[in-house]
Design an enzyme around this catalytic site. Structure first.
Site, PDB file in Angstrom:
ATOM      1  CG  HIS A   1      -1.528   1.308   1.564  1.00  0.00           C
ATOM      2  ND1 HIS A   1      -2.525   1.884   0.804  1.00  0.00           N
ATOM      3  CD2 HIS A   1      -1.282   2.182   2.574  1.00  0.00           C
ATOM      4  CE1 HIS A   1      -2.860   3.052   1.333  1.00  0.00           C
ATOM      5  NE2 HIS A   1      -2.120   3.259   2.415  1.00  0.00           N
TER       6      HIS A   1
ATOM      7  CG  ASP B   1       6.621  19.096 -25.495  1.00  0.00           C
ATOM      8  OD1 ASP B   1       6.853  18.589 -24.382  1.00  0.00           O
ATOM      9  OD2 ASP B   1       5.928  18.549 -26.370  1.00  0.00           O
TER      10      ASP B   1
ATOM     11  CD1 TRP C   1       6.645   2.868   4.290  1.00  0.00           C
ATOM     12  CD2 TRP C   1       7.943   3.744   2.695  1.00  0.00           C
ATOM     13  NE1 TRP C   1       6.964   4.156   4.659  1.00  0.00           N
ATOM     14  CE2 TRP C   1       7.752   4.719   3.699  1.00  0.00           C
ATOM     15  CE3 TRP C   1       8.724   4.075   1.584  1.00  0.00           C
ATOM     16  CZ2 TRP C   1       8.319   5.996   3.637  1.00  0.00           C
ATOM     17  CZ3 TRP C   1       9.287   5.350   1.534  1.00  0.00           C
ATOM     18  CH2 TRP C   1       9.085   6.292   2.541  1.00  0.00           C
TER      19      TRP C   1
ATOM     20  CB  SER D   1      10.822   6.588 -13.622  1.00  0.00           C
ATOM     21  OG  SER D   1       9.707   7.407 -13.795  1.00  0.00           O
ATOM     22  CB  SER D   2      11.781   9.857  -9.531  1.00  0.00           C
ATOM     23  OG  SER D   2      10.807   8.943  -9.201  1.00  0.00           O
TER      24      SER D   2
ATOM     25  CG  HIS E   1      12.160  14.387   6.589  1.00  0.00           C
ATOM     26  ND1 HIS E   1      11.136  13.955   7.396  1.00  0.00           N
ATOM     27  CD2 HIS E   1      11.925  15.693   6.360  1.00  0.00           C
ATOM     28  CE1 HIS E   1      10.342  14.965   7.660  1.00  0.00           C
ATOM     29  NE2 HIS E   1      10.810  16.030   7.048  1.00  0.00           N
TER      30      HIS E   1
ATOM     31  CD  GLU F   1       9.650  10.043  -1.905  1.00  0.00           C
ATOM     32  OE1 GLU F   1      10.656  10.330  -2.569  1.00  0.00           O
ATOM     33  OE2 GLU F   1       8.549   9.785  -2.420  1.00  0.00           O
TER      34      GLU F   1
ATOM     35  CE1 TYR G   1       8.264  19.362   4.563  1.00  0.00           C
ATOM     36  CE2 TYR G   1       9.982  17.800   5.119  1.00  0.00           C
ATOM     37  CZ  TYR G   1       8.996  18.675   5.510  1.00  0.00           C
ATOM     38  OH  TYR G   1       8.739  18.858   6.834  1.00  0.00           O
TER      39      TYR G   1
ATOM     40  CB  SER H   1       0.471  28.888  -3.811  1.00  0.00           C
ATOM     41  OG  SER H   1       0.972  28.368  -2.620  1.00  0.00           O
TER      42      SER H   1
ATOM     43  CG  HIS I   1      12.166  13.816  12.445  1.00  0.00           C
ATOM     44  ND1 HIS I   1      12.090  15.066  11.897  1.00  0.00           N
ATOM     45  CD2 HIS I   1      11.519  13.018  11.574  1.00  0.00           C
ATOM     46  CE1 HIS I   1      11.432  15.017  10.754  1.00  0.00           C
ATOM     47  NE2 HIS I   1      11.084  13.786  10.549  1.00  0.00           N
ATOM     48  CG  HIS I   2      11.585   9.695   9.830  1.00  0.00           C
ATOM     49  ND1 HIS I   2      10.271   9.635   9.449  1.00  0.00           N
ATOM     50  CD2 HIS I   2      12.088  10.798   9.241  1.00  0.00           C
ATOM     51  CE1 HIS I   2      10.003  10.658   8.655  1.00  0.00           C
ATOM     52  NE2 HIS I   2      11.092  11.374   8.518  1.00  0.00           N
TER      53      HIS I   2
ATOM     54  CB  THR J   1       5.388  24.463   7.721  1.00  0.00           C
ATOM     55  OG1 THR J   1       6.581  23.736   7.427  1.00  0.00           O
ATOM     56  CG2 THR J   1       4.203  23.729   7.160  1.00  0.00           C
TER      57      THR J   1
ATOM     58  CE  LYS K   1       5.794  26.821   1.133  1.00  0.00           C
ATOM     59  NZ  LYS K   1       5.145  27.415  -0.016  1.00  0.00           N
TER      60      LYS K   1
ATOM     61  NE  ARG L   1       3.801   2.870  11.142  1.00  0.00           N
ATOM     62  CZ  ARG L   1       4.676   3.515  10.351  1.00  0.00           C
ATOM     63  NH1 ARG L   1       5.678   4.173  10.877  1.00  0.00           N
ATOM     64  NH2 ARG L   1       4.539   3.512   9.053  1.00  0.00           N
TER      65      ARG L   1
END
Lengths: 535, 193, 296
Positions: free
Chosen positions: A78, A107, A143, A170-171, A254, A256, A258, A269, A303-304, A329, A332, A451
């Site tokens: 998932h 293009d 994951w 690809s990314s 991390h 990722e 963002y 925005s 922090h993870h 943040t 924003k 979890r």
């Protein structure tokens, strides 16, 4: 307005390739963008189906439907499908459609590369989905692929690693394309600080992608060699360190986060000013805030993993740097509020989704602030509180912003309006569903539910049942989204050249629907000045 | 930057070639940089004094010829733990589980390992010191963990660890745990040879 | 338009209430917050949690208040006209950069203080080595020659099988009970040395305020000191995904008085049967215990 229409009269009889070739050999940014979006939508439903398997199993205590091993595969797949298959391709799809139109380019800069980076994805995800059918089942170690657990996987292991490699390539290619396009193909008069924020946030995202996807590739390659070639990067028996993987992984992981959320800031925005009928408040500080968030995302990774046993100095550093992210943040969020202040607000579907983004992303941000407090994180870590937090940021955050963007630009893309009534129904069902789904998970986590568990003690039963009900409301209401888009494209009302009267940007200067080849001659300086952010 | 100045095709060809060469050079440079990182890290470590393998080795060992200065007023408890891997049959344990030591004094503790796997094999013990911040202050002058150990079938070995707790050990610590995880490395070693 | 929204919203809310009404009959709805816990540290952590929570509520009230105010007051349908001259204000932006910084500093100070307390492992009175296995815990009281496995208790284990047909509600402490709990004395600084045999696990008892990873090849420390008079049974779970039965390796800690603890240790030592798990030798460090922990 008139001059743009005349500039593009020849577009009415442009020659697009037909049939399968149009898609297989596509080099047109709009075709590739469409393919990305359709691909993302398919994967969104696949990943969503897996989420529903998870929530169905968690509806009541006891194991009713799936084996715990398969349950773990579902949580792992998932996440992989939603992150790499749904949200990231959806953003790339939107970038493909909108970046050239917004900066006045004909293009993307590298059209064939663009084709290649899209067509890698179906192969990557075929490999990944094949793992469901190999001996040992799909990857079930989460994951995050933490060793040594991920090294216990069966035949799925090399398939997963190669799938991740392909996604990464690809990314990176997609990101390079965005950077080159924005840097080289802006229309005359379109300075970097005249670009719409969507282009800005994507530019920053693209740099993040280029910086961190190789790190992920490196980390999973080390896993691969640990598994097959006798190295011991992460195996204690050979002098390696399983914790090192977590450091490397989250150094990717991390930023990722963002990568998933920055383009959402861009979309919101664009939409909030349009429906507040007011220019965006603090354009430049929005750009600087995005850039500082991107910078900070590189120095908060640990922090993870506060519970792995870090030195005190490390814990303090990562706590402070994480808290610091709240500052840009916050800027924003305040700027969006100030944009609506003294505006003239109307509530069309794109605006509704953006408002839900604003409210619910803020909730996710606040629980993120709580998670930064290290001693409290010792309680929150790996509990459902974390699950609630990141889903608040990613579902009503990233996913709602994608939907807002699709509703917003669909008239320009297809030349037809969506059905506002069904759009609003989709919005309300999604918003109610998502809150019923994720809000109770805060309670579950605080009460002590870890979890990634397939079954739980009876004290957690009530809120899990509520959460599952929410999941099914949210999941099935997404079918409405497909219906709205399909219905609009097939038989929607003809959209005017400016479907939203106060929308600004070069994308809205184009005729509706946007011609197959737009901005073949760059827009004149007048058009650019009319359509862009001016200071 | 923008499409206003037209470029003549001939000029474009040569500029493309130049760009290609430059990019190729950049790619080679990046590849080379990857390999250059190995010595570069050593240089950086030398300059900053962080994480240098030599320093780490020096920190974890101790020169017995230098007369240590014991801290007579301080006692630190050292606990000894042995962990076994989940494969293979071994006995592995410390002969004492706990010692009260004075920083700066040299001590010896024996671990005993017995190979019950039924064949000749090679094993390696991986040391770990808890809490982590005590690691640089726990110095081993002799340890069976430095090298892989050969064991004959049914061989039992008493393996000493000579250690000193550095007198600079932070005052916030009064207890150090030395743990060994014992791995039967025969398959791994065979694979590498 | 807003009437329409209100209509959809109210009917959806009504439907939701109707759908959830039968659930309201259950108990346990009150489980909304983190437990205060029974140790000095857990209380500090709880108070940090509540402080940051109330800060978040305050920020939320302000931000959401602002948003809702704007959405109500500046509706186009009510004839609001946009004031397009408001595009930026350096003063405002400086203010809403600085205020969050101040809040963060206010929060960081007590957090750092608690963190330092958590890291202070001096004056330990009892050390227990905790080893995570797939999927059970092994406890080794250092220097006491008491060691045993602690795994999911049997009734739960039978009930939790796929389509067992057994009712979890009929099992007392479903999935939260073990065959042999960890026993510790009250008012004693207990230090756990956490490690694992196979994959990473994490030891978490919410009432003690802490969790820490148990990592193969690494020894981590975690300490707790249960307040005097807080004897009783405290429950937790493995909190790091560790494979198939990650959800089925609970932790139960029985906190007893110091006298009861002494008697318990003595009983364990004379018992000789302190290795509760099958196929385990008396010797503490014989690897064949691993046969009792099959790989997934």
């Amino acid at each position: 307005m008139a001059n743009t229409t005349t500039a593009h009269t020849h577009d009415d009889h442009d020659h697009k390739p037909h049939g399968l070739k149009r898609w297989l050999f596509a080099t047109n940014h709009k075709d590739i963008g469409t393919m990305y979006l359709v691909f993302a939508c398919v994967l969104f439903f696949l990943g969503g189906a897996m989420a529903l398997v998870i929530r169905a199993e968690l509806f009541q205590p006891g194991l009713q439907f799936v084996d715990p091993g398969f349950f773990n595969s579902m949580t792992t797949m998932h996440a992989l499908l939603m992150i790499f298959g749904a949200v990231m391709p959806a953003w790339t799809g939107l970038a493909n459609w909108m970046v050239p139109m917004q900066i006045g380019a004909p293009d993307m800069a590298l059209p064939r590369l663009n084709n290649f980076s899209f067509w890698l994805l179906p192969f990557a995800f075929t490999l990944l989905l094949l793992t469901l059918f190999v001996p040992g089942g799909a990857p079930a170690g989460g994951w995050t692929l933490y060793p040594p657990l991920s090294l216990q996987a069966g035949d799925s292991f090399p398939l997963t690693i190669f799938a991740i490699h392909l996604m990464g390539i690809s990314s990176i290619l997609g990101a390079i394309n965005v950077v080159v396009t924005i840097m080289n193909m802006r229309a005359p008069g379109m300075g970097l600080l005249n670009m719409p924020l969507f282009c800005w946030t994507w530019l920053i995202t693209a740099y993040l992608l280029i910086a961190v996807m190789p790190v992920l590739a490196g980390a999973v390659t080390m896993l691969l060699t640990d598994h097959f070639f006798g190295t011991s990067f992460f195996t204690a028996s050979g002098g390696g360190d399983p914790v090192m993987f977590q450091h490397i992984f989250w150094f990717f992981g991390h930023p990722e986060v963002y990568i998933l959320i920055l383009p959402a800031f861009g979309v919101v925005s664009e939409i909030i000013p349009t429906f507040s009928r007011k220019p965006l408040f603090g354009y430049e500080s929005m750009v600087y805030a995005s850039a500082s968030i991107a910078f900070l995302s590189f120095i908060v990774w640990a922090h993870h993993m506060f519970t792995v046993g870090m030195p005190l100095a490390g814990q303090l550093f990562f706590m402070l740097s994480t808290m610091l992210i709240a500052v840009p943040t916050g800027v924003k969020v305040f700027n969006w509020c100030a944009t609506m202040w003294k505006g003239s607000i109307s509530f069309e579907t794109p605006m509704l989704f953006s408002l839900a983004f604003l409210f619910l992303f803020t909730i996710g941000g606040l629980s993120g602030l709580m998670l930064a407090i290290v001693p409290a994180d010792f309680q929150y870590h790996d509990s459902y509180f974390v699950v609630a937090h990141f889903h608040y940021v990613l579902v009503p955050g990233a996913v709602f912003a994608i939907m807002a963007g699709v509703y917003y630009w669909l008239p320009k893309w297809s030349g037809r309006m969506y059905n506002e009534k069904i759009g609003k129904l989709h919005f309300w069902l999604s918003t109610i569903g998502v809150n019923v789904l994720f809000f109770p998970q805060h309670f579950l986590g605080l009460a002590g539910m870890p979890r990634r568990i397939p079954d739980y003690s009876t004290q957690f039963a009530d809120w899990n049942m509520v959460s599952s009900v929410g999941a099914f409301i949210f999941g099935f209401s997404q079918l409405l989204f497909v219906y709205v888009v399909w219905n609009a494209v097939r038989s929607g009302e003809k959209a005017p050249q400016r479907p939203w009267e106060s929308a600004r940007g070069l994308d809205w200067e184009l005729p509706t629907p946007a011609p197959y080849h737009s901005w073949e001659t760059p827009p004149s300086r007048d058009v650019v000045a009319h359509g862009t952010v001016q200071h | 930057m923008n499409a206003e100045t037209p470029i003549d095709p001939l000029h474009r060809d040569s500029s493309n070639r130049k760009l290609t060469l430059r990019l190729l050079g950049f790619a080679l440079g990046a590849f080379g940089f990857g390999f250059a990182l190995v010595p570069l890290y050593d240089v950086i470590c030398d300059i900053t004094g962080v994480g240098n393998p030599k320093d780490l080795l020096r920190a974890s060992t101790f020169d017995e010829s230098v007369a240590p200065v014991p801290d007579e007023n301080r006692w630190v408890t050292v606990e000894f733990i042995a962990d076994l891997p989940s494969v293979g049959s071994w006995t592995f344990k410390p002969l004492v589980t706990e010692m009260k030591v004075q920083p700066g004094k040299l001590y010896v503790v024996d671990y005993i390992a017995h190979n019950l796997t039924g064949k000749d094999t090679i094993a390696q013990a991986i040391p770990n010191v808890a809490p982590g911040k005590a690691t640089p202050f726990f110095r081993k002058t002799e340890c069976f963990c430095f090298t892989p150990q050969k064991f004959l079938k049914d061989e039992e070995k008493v393996m000493p660890v000579r250690f000193v707790v550095d007198s600079h050990l932070p005052k916030s610590l009064d207890r150090i745990t030395l743990s060994y995880t014992f791995y039967d490395n025969s398959t791994r070693v065979a694979a590498l040879n | 338009m807003s009437r329409q929204i209100r209509h959809v919203l109210s009917s959806a809310a009504a439907a939701l209430v109707a759908a959830l009404a039968p659930l309201a009959a259950h108990a346990e709805w009150g489980n909304l917050n983190m437990p205060v816990g029974v140790t000095e540290l857990s209380k500090q952590i709880y108070s940090l949690h509540m402080t940051i929570f109330w800060w978040c509520v305050a920020i939320g009230v302000f931000v959401f208040g602002w948003m809702i105010w704007s959405l109500v007051a500046f509706r186009k349908s009510k004839g609001a006209v946009a004031d397009t001259s408001i595009t930026h204000s350096t003063k405002a932006e400086i203010v809403w950069t600085l205020i969050p910084v101040v809040i963060l500093v206010i929060m960081a100070i007590p957090a750092a203080r608690t963190l330092i307390a958590i890291e202070d492992t001096r004056n330990t009175e009892l050390s227990i080595k905790v080893t995570g296995y797939q999927w059970k815990w092994h406890y080794d009281y250092l220097g006491e020659d008491v060691k045993f496995f602690s795994a999911l208790e049997r009734t739960s284990d039978e009930t939790r099988q796929l389509q067992s047909g057994l009712d979890p509600n009929a099992v007392p402490e479903y999935l939260r009970d073990v065959d042999k709990p960890l026993v510790v004395p009250e008012d004693t600084k207990v230090r756990l040395l956490l490690t694992a045999q196979d994959v990473i696990h994490a030891w978490w008892v919410p009432q003690f305020g802490m969790k820490k990873d148990a990592i193969p090849g690494v020894v981590n420390e975690l300490w707790f000191k249960v307040d005097a008079g807080k004897t009783g049974i405290y429950r937790g779970q493995c909190a790091e995904l560790c494979g198939r039965d990650h959800g089925f390796m609970p932790i139960v800690v029985k906190v007893v008085t110091k006298e009861e603890y002494k008697a318990w240790v003595a009983a364990q030592q004379t018992d000789g049967a302190n290795e509760a798990a099958p196929a385990v030798n008396a010797a503490p460090t014989v690897a064949s215990i691993a046969t009792a922990a099959p790989q997934g």
